[in-house]
Design a protein around this motif. Structure first.
Motif, PDB file in Angstrom:
ATOM      1  N   ILE B 223      58.830  99.574  18.113  1.00 46.83           N
ATOM      2  CA  ILE B 223      57.651  99.164  18.703  1.00 46.83           C
ATOM      3  C   ILE B 223      56.351  99.351  18.032  1.00 46.83           C
ATOM      4  O   ILE B 223      55.639  98.587  17.642  1.00 46.83           O
ATOM      5  CB  ILE B 223      57.521  99.486  20.279  1.00 46.83           C
ATOM      6  N   ILE B 224      56.338 100.826  17.549  1.00 46.21           N
ATOM      7  CA  ILE B 224      54.999 100.839  16.966  1.00 46.21           C
ATOM      8  C   ILE B 224      54.900 100.340  15.585  1.00 46.21           C
ATOM      9  O   ILE B 224      53.696  99.910  15.016  1.00 46.21           O
ATOM     10  CB  ILE B 224      55.108 102.558  16.671  1.00 46.21           C
ATOM     11  N   ALA B 225      56.192 100.533  14.735  1.00 49.03           N
ATOM     12  CA  ALA B 225      56.009  99.880  13.648  1.00 49.03           C
ATOM     13  C   ALA B 225      55.761  98.286  13.637  1.00 49.03           C
ATOM     14  O   ALA B 225      55.172  97.471  12.945  1.00 49.03           O
ATOM     15  CB  ALA B 225      57.572  99.920  12.820  1.00 49.03           C
ATOM     16  N   ARG B 226      56.205  97.528  14.779  1.00 47.70           N
ATOM     17  CA  ARG B 226      56.092  96.014  14.955  1.00 47.70           C
ATOM     18  C   ARG B 226      54.683  95.840  15.518  1.00 47.70           C
ATOM     19  O   ARG B 226      54.071  95.096  15.097  1.00 47.70           O
ATOM     20  CB  ARG B 226      57.203  95.515  16.050  1.00 47.70           C
ATOM     21  N   GLY B 242      65.229 105.223   9.842  1.00 53.37           N
ATOM     22  CA  GLY B 242      65.078 106.196   8.923  1.00 53.37           C
ATOM     23  C   GLY B 242      63.910 107.161   9.299  1.00 53.37           C
ATOM     24  O   GLY B 242      64.429 108.276   9.402  1.00 53.37           O
ATOM     25  N   ILE B 243      62.982 106.880  10.312  1.00 54.31           N
ATOM     26  CA  ILE B 243      62.083 107.697  10.831  1.00 54.31           C
ATOM     27  C   ILE B 243      62.517 108.576  11.798  1.00 54.31           C
ATOM     28  O   ILE B 243      62.189 109.692  12.190  1.00 54.31           O
ATOM     29  CB  ILE B 243      60.643 106.753  11.076  1.00 54.31           C
ATOM     30  N   SER B 244      63.479 107.988  12.842  1.00 57.64           N
ATOM     31  CA  SER B 244      63.621 108.407  14.088  1.00 57.64           C
ATOM     32  C   SER B 244      65.240 109.130  14.251  1.00 57.64           C
ATOM     33  O   SER B 244      65.394 109.989  14.652  1.00 57.64           O
ATOM     34  CB  SER B 244      63.442 107.401  15.143  1.00 57.64           C
ATOM     35  N   ILE B 245      65.953 108.569  13.047  1.00 63.07           N
ATOM     36  CA  ILE B 245      67.159 109.141  13.042  1.00 63.07           C
ATOM     37  C   ILE B 245      67.768 109.905  12.083  1.00 63.07           C
ATOM     38  O   ILE B 245      67.685 111.305  11.947  1.00 63.07           O
ATOM     39  CB  ILE B 245      68.134 107.858  13.250  1.00 63.07           C
ATOM     40  N   ALA B 269      62.450 104.880   1.311  1.00 63.56           N
ATOM     41  CA  ALA B 269      62.918 106.295   0.903  1.00 63.56           C
ATOM     42  C   ALA B 269      61.797 107.141   0.198  1.00 63.56           C
ATOM     43  O   ALA B 269      61.972 108.278   0.442  1.00 63.56           O
ATOM     44  CB  ALA B 269      64.287 105.883  -0.087  1.00 63.56           C
ATOM     45  N   SER B 270      60.971 106.510  -0.413  1.00 54.67           N
ATOM     46  CA  SER B 270      59.913 107.417  -0.966  1.00 54.67           C
ATOM     47  C   SER B 270      59.081 107.945  -0.069  1.00 54.67           C
ATOM     48  O   SER B 270      58.544 109.112  -0.291  1.00 54.67           O
ATOM     49  CB  SER B 270      59.357 106.552  -2.017  1.00 54.67           C
ATOM     50  N   VAL B 271      58.983 107.393   1.173  1.00 51.80           N
ATOM     51  CA  VAL B 271      58.107 107.884   2.167  1.00 51.80           C
ATOM     52  C   VAL B 271      58.927 109.124   2.871  1.00 51.80           C
ATOM     53  O   VAL B 271      58.324 109.893   2.919  1.00 51.80           O
ATOM     54  CB  VAL B 271      57.466 106.899   3.086  1.00 51.80           C
ATOM     55  N   ILE B 272      59.914 108.678   3.276  1.00 49.91           N
ATOM     56  CA  ILE B 272      60.980 109.559   4.112  1.00 49.91           C
ATOM     57  C   ILE B 272      61.328 110.907   3.122  1.00 49.91           C
ATOM     58  O   ILE B 272      60.885 111.844   3.622  1.00 49.91           O
ATOM     59  CB  ILE B 272      62.368 108.873   4.432  1.00 49.91           C
ATOM     60  N   ILE B 273      61.526 110.638   1.967  1.00 51.87           N
ATOM     61  CA  ILE B 273      61.772 111.896   1.000  1.00 51.87           C
ATOM     62  C   ILE B 273      60.654 113.059   0.994  1.00 51.87           C
ATOM     63  O   ILE B 273      60.751 114.121   1.371  1.00 51.87           O
ATOM     64  CB  ILE B 273      61.872 111.616  -0.279  1.00 51.87           C
ATOM     65  N   VAL B 274      59.522 112.369   0.800  1.00 46.98           N
ATOM     66  CA  VAL B 274      58.323 113.238   0.968  1.00 46.98           C
ATOM     67  C   VAL B 274      58.185 113.944   2.120  1.00 46.98           C
ATOM     68  O   VAL B 274      57.843 115.300   2.465  1.00 46.98           O
ATOM     69  CB  VAL B 274      57.054 112.664   0.521  1.00 46.98           C
ATOM     70  N   PHE B 275      58.212 113.245   3.298  1.00 49.77           N
ATOM     71  CA  PHE B 275      58.046 113.705   4.747  1.00 49.77           C
ATOM     72  C   PHE B 275      59.126 114.782   4.988  1.00 49.77           C
ATOM     73  O   PHE B 275      59.004 115.899   5.485  1.00 49.77           O
ATOM     74  CB  PHE B 275      58.047 112.849   5.812  1.00 49.77           C
ATOM     75  N   VAL B 463      53.226 104.617   9.816  1.00 41.28           N
ATOM     76  CA  VAL B 463      54.272 104.673  10.867  1.00 41.28           C
ATOM     77  C   VAL B 463      54.672 105.923  11.080  1.00 41.28           C
ATOM     78  O   VAL B 463      54.941 106.685  12.005  1.00 41.28           O
ATOM     79  CB  VAL B 463      55.101 103.741  10.612  1.00 41.28           C
ATOM     80  N   TYR B 464      55.228 106.483   9.953  1.00 37.52           N
ATOM     81  CA  TYR B 464      55.924 107.810   9.878  1.00 37.52           C
ATOM     82  C   TYR B 464      55.115 108.952  10.340  1.00 37.52           C
ATOM     83  O   TYR B 464      55.563 109.499  11.177  1.00 37.52           O
ATOM     84  CB  TYR B 464      56.334 108.101   8.440  1.00 37.52           C
ATOM     85  N   ALA B 465      53.886 108.960   9.985  1.00 33.96           N
ATOM     86  CA  ALA B 465      52.896 109.966  10.596  1.00 33.96           C
ATOM     87  C   ALA B 465      52.873 109.936  12.134  1.00 33.96           C
ATOM     88  O   ALA B 465      52.970 110.906  12.792  1.00 33.96           O
ATOM     89  CB  ALA B 465      51.720 110.233   9.697  1.00 33.96           C
ATOM     90  N   VAL B 466      52.457 108.717  12.388  1.00 34.22           N
ATOM     91  CA  VAL B 466      52.418 108.554  14.012  1.00 34.22           C
ATOM     92  C   VAL B 466      53.397 108.975  14.604  1.00 34.22           C
ATOM     93  O   VAL B 466      53.372 109.745  15.941  1.00 34.22           O
ATOM     94  CB  VAL B 466      51.720 107.146  14.265  1.00 34.22           C
ATOM     95  N   ALA B 467      54.565 108.384  14.230  1.00 33.42           N
ATOM     96  CA  ALA B 467      55.760 108.648  15.124  1.00 33.42           C
ATOM     97  C   ALA B 467      56.165 109.947  15.015  1.00 33.42           C
ATOM     98  O   ALA B 467      56.508 110.557  15.954  1.00 33.42           O
ATOM     99  CB  ALA B 467      56.875 107.681  14.528  1.00 33.42           C
ATOM    100  N   LEU B 468      56.052 110.528  13.938  1.00 38.73           N
ATOM    101  CA  LEU B 468      56.487 111.978  13.842  1.00 38.73           C
ATOM    102  C   LEU B 468      55.610 113.143  14.525  1.00 38.73           C
ATOM    103  O   LEU B 468      56.201 113.759  15.367  1.00 38.73           O
ATOM    104  CB  LEU B 468      56.665 112.422  12.303  1.00 38.73           C
ATOM    105  N   LEU B 469      54.486 112.982  14.186  1.00 43.66           N
ATOM    106  CA  LEU B 469      53.422 113.901  14.901  1.00 43.66           C
ATOM    107  C   LEU B 469      53.011 113.586  16.145  1.00 43.66           C
ATOM    108  O   LEU B 469      52.855 114.453  16.946  1.00 43.66           O
ATOM    109  CB  LEU B 469      52.247 113.921  14.021  1.00 43.66           C
ATOM    110  N   GLY B 470      53.115 112.391  16.391  1.00 41.54           N
ATOM    111  CA  GLY B 470      52.825 112.185  17.762  1.00 41.54           C
ATOM    112  C   GLY B 470      53.791 111.961  18.781  1.00 41.54           C
ATOM    113  O   GLY B 470      53.701 111.879  20.110  1.00 41.54           O
TER     114      GLY B 470
END
Lengths: 73, 492
Positions: B223-226, B242-245, B269-275, B463-470
């Motif tokens: 939902i955040i992404a959409r 990728g972000i949640s699982i 993948a390039s974002v996920i790997i860095v995180f 999306v990654y930062a908001v979902a992960l940190l928040g």
């Protein structure tokens, strides 16, 4: 005849890591793809809302079940 | 199509996938270790790295029978053994062998150097060992060698791109960690024999925690992404997985399931790997600092929050060492090694199993409702065969669970085998640590922070930062707390 959605030989995660290091995707490609996606955006459809609501709802229901199982009983 | 795909196309998946090769290597290594049951010391030469003040004592063969090798000899023999095994696997998987051997050699020796450095007594000695080294203080940061390996990989990956490209043929974090996880199955089997009830609790609660995390994380990230970042379903679904699982593997599986273009998981993948690399550098230490009183919560939390097999299990290994050392220093209680890592691994294994199930469900939903377009007709739908579940099942779990079950039931039925199994699993565990170290270095090597910074991926990163940190970090903590609060590892 049924056709599979994907090939049998699924891509491996390490192949993606290899691609990352070897620069297969340029900044231009990234921007083009993400820009094109922004142009194609359409609001959430009812079926998407349903999928998310059912999934989340099931999660919450199970959470209560697990709380009762592990914390109350 | 990549060179690798061209080479591997004609081979059976049993011989061409990193998952199956993790199984073969893990089983072979344990089989050699199991020779101890019949007094055959087949892994006695494997190098054992220990805490040191005198560099000459930084490594040694694990068995007195091979003491003649000396530390350097044991490290060289271990190198040759692991090199031969991985080269065979790499050949079957279609890698360019000369480059693999050269790259692997660099990876191995840098990892060994990082490991030895991390075991320096002032950095690694636990409080109860200081007297033995004649020192009055130490940082008690066990497994710091893994962090050094990660940092070394990051430096090469970000500042020496030509070297990183050269080494990338051998940088296979998923393969190395999966091999390590298969070997870990034997050790968990041994632990389960000695504390059956606790092991059962960890496994059952780990399963429940993963189901919860899946059901709550995925729809929220989607939902955040959409809704807030305006991605289409073709992007939002792989992103949510990728972000949640489970990072890259989940993004690839979901991308395939909904027939997204291959470039989408590749960009994600390039974002996920860095995180993952950032999480790996921060979260184990945060877990040790804030959750040392709840060690199993810490282990499970890392499994639910760090988004790759390698990153999560590696963080669990660091947290296991840090928390045990901290608790020993603060309370004098000595927890058994490996239980915190077991909580992390259990979460990760169930997550990997569910990737297959979840991809299957998404494949059905997407094929019926054509969600990737607003008119619902632009992409042709395929039907889903039962074979999909098998295709998506992460096969290394067969090795992990199989080895765990074999060791557990062997010890249960034949208690006289336990001593041999324990010794064999302990020897295999030394090679497990080598594979973990290689994974850390590889993760660093493939993590290109500067590329992400310049790559126009602001929305994906958002999306990654908001979902992960928040959200993900806190919900993961809540779920872990709910299922593991009050459970502690056995003491020595």
């Amino acid at each position: 005849m049924a056709t599979e959605l994907t090939s049998r030989q699924l891509p491996q995660a390490d192949e993606y890591y290899y691609k990352q290091t070897n620069n297969h995707i340029s900044r231009k490609d990234n921007e083009t793809e993400i820009g094109a996606d922004a142009d194609a955006y359409f609001p959430l459809q009812p079926i998407e809302k349903k999928l998310c609501a059912y999934t989340f709802g099931l999660g919450i229901v199970l959470l209560f079940v697990f709380v009762i199982l592990f914390k109350v009983l | 199509m990549t060179d690798t795909q061209l080479h591997t196309r004609s081979r059976s998946a049993f011989l061409s996938s990193e998952d199956w090769w993790a199984v073969w290597l893990g089983l072979f290594i344990f089989a050699l270790g199991a020779g101890r049951i019949w007094d055959a010391n087949l892994l006695g030469w494997a190098a054992k790295f220990g805490v040191w003040m005198d560099p000459a004592k930084a490594a040694a063969a694990n068995s007195p029978a091979f003491a003649w090798l000396g530390g350097a000899g044991a490290v060289v023999v271990t190198y040759l053994f692991v090199l031969i095994l991985t080269t065979i696997g790499a050949w079957f998987m279609g890698a360019r062998i000369k480059r693999f051997i050269a790259g692997f050699s660099v990876l191995y020796w840098l990892t060994v150097a990082a490991n030895i450095l991390g075991n320096y007594a002032y950095l690694a000695a636990t409080p109860d060992k200081r007297a033995a080294f004649h020192i009055t203080w130490s940082l008690s940061l066990g497994e710091l060698g893994f962090v050094f390996a990660l940092v070394a990989g990051l430096i090469i990956g970000n500042f020496f791109p030509s070297a990183a490209r050269f080494l990338s043929v051998a940088a296979k974090p998923e393969w190395y960690i999966k091999t390590g996880i298969v070997i870990l199955g034997a050790n968990i089997g041994i632990q389960a024999i000695s504390a059956m009830s606790l092991a059962g609790t960890v496994i059952v609660r780990g399963l429940c925690a993963v189901v919860e995390a899946y059901l709550i994380y995925w729809p929220v990230v989607y939902i955040i992404a959409r809704k807030f970042f305006h991605f289409t379903p073709e992007w939002a679904a792989p992103m949510a997985s990728g972000i949640s699982i489970c990072g890259v593997a989940a993004a690839i599986a979901t991308g395939s399931a909904i027939r997204a273009r291959q470039i989408i998981p590749a960009i994600l993948a390039s974002v996920i790997i860095v995180f993952v690399a950032v999480e790996l550098l921060i979260l184990p230490f945060a877990a040790a600092f804030f959750l040392s009183g709840e060690p199993m919560v810490a282990g499970s939390w890392l499994g639910l929050v760090v988004k790759s097999d390698g990153g999560a299990v590696a963080s669990g290994a660091i947290a296991d060492s840090l928390i045990r050392s901290q608790v020993l220093e603060q309370t004098g209680v000595a927890y058994q090694e490996g239980w915190i890592l077991m909580a992390t691994t259990t979460a990760k294994v169930f997550i990997d199993i569910f990737i297959g199930v979840w991809s299957f469900i998404l494949a059905v939903v997407w094929s019926v409702w054509h969600l990737s377009s607003c008119d619902g007709v632009s992409r042709p739908a395929g039907s889903v065969s039962k074979r999909e579940i098998w295709n998506r099942f992460p096969k290394f779990i067969i090795g992990f669970v199989g080895l765990l079950a074999v060791v557990f039931f062997s010890g249960l039925v034949r208690p006289d085998l336990i001593a041999g199994l324990k010794a064999g699993a302990g020897q295999a565990n030394l090679l497990r640590a080598v594979f973990f170290g290689l994974c850390f270095f590889s993760i660093g090597l493939v993590t290109n922070v500067r590329k992400l910074w310049n790559a126009g991926l602001g929305r994906v990163t958002g999306v990654y930062a908001v979902a992960l940190l928040g959200f993900i970090i806190w919900v993961g903590l809540g779920i872990s707390w709910l299922f593991y609060q009050g459970i502690v590892p056995p003491t020595i």
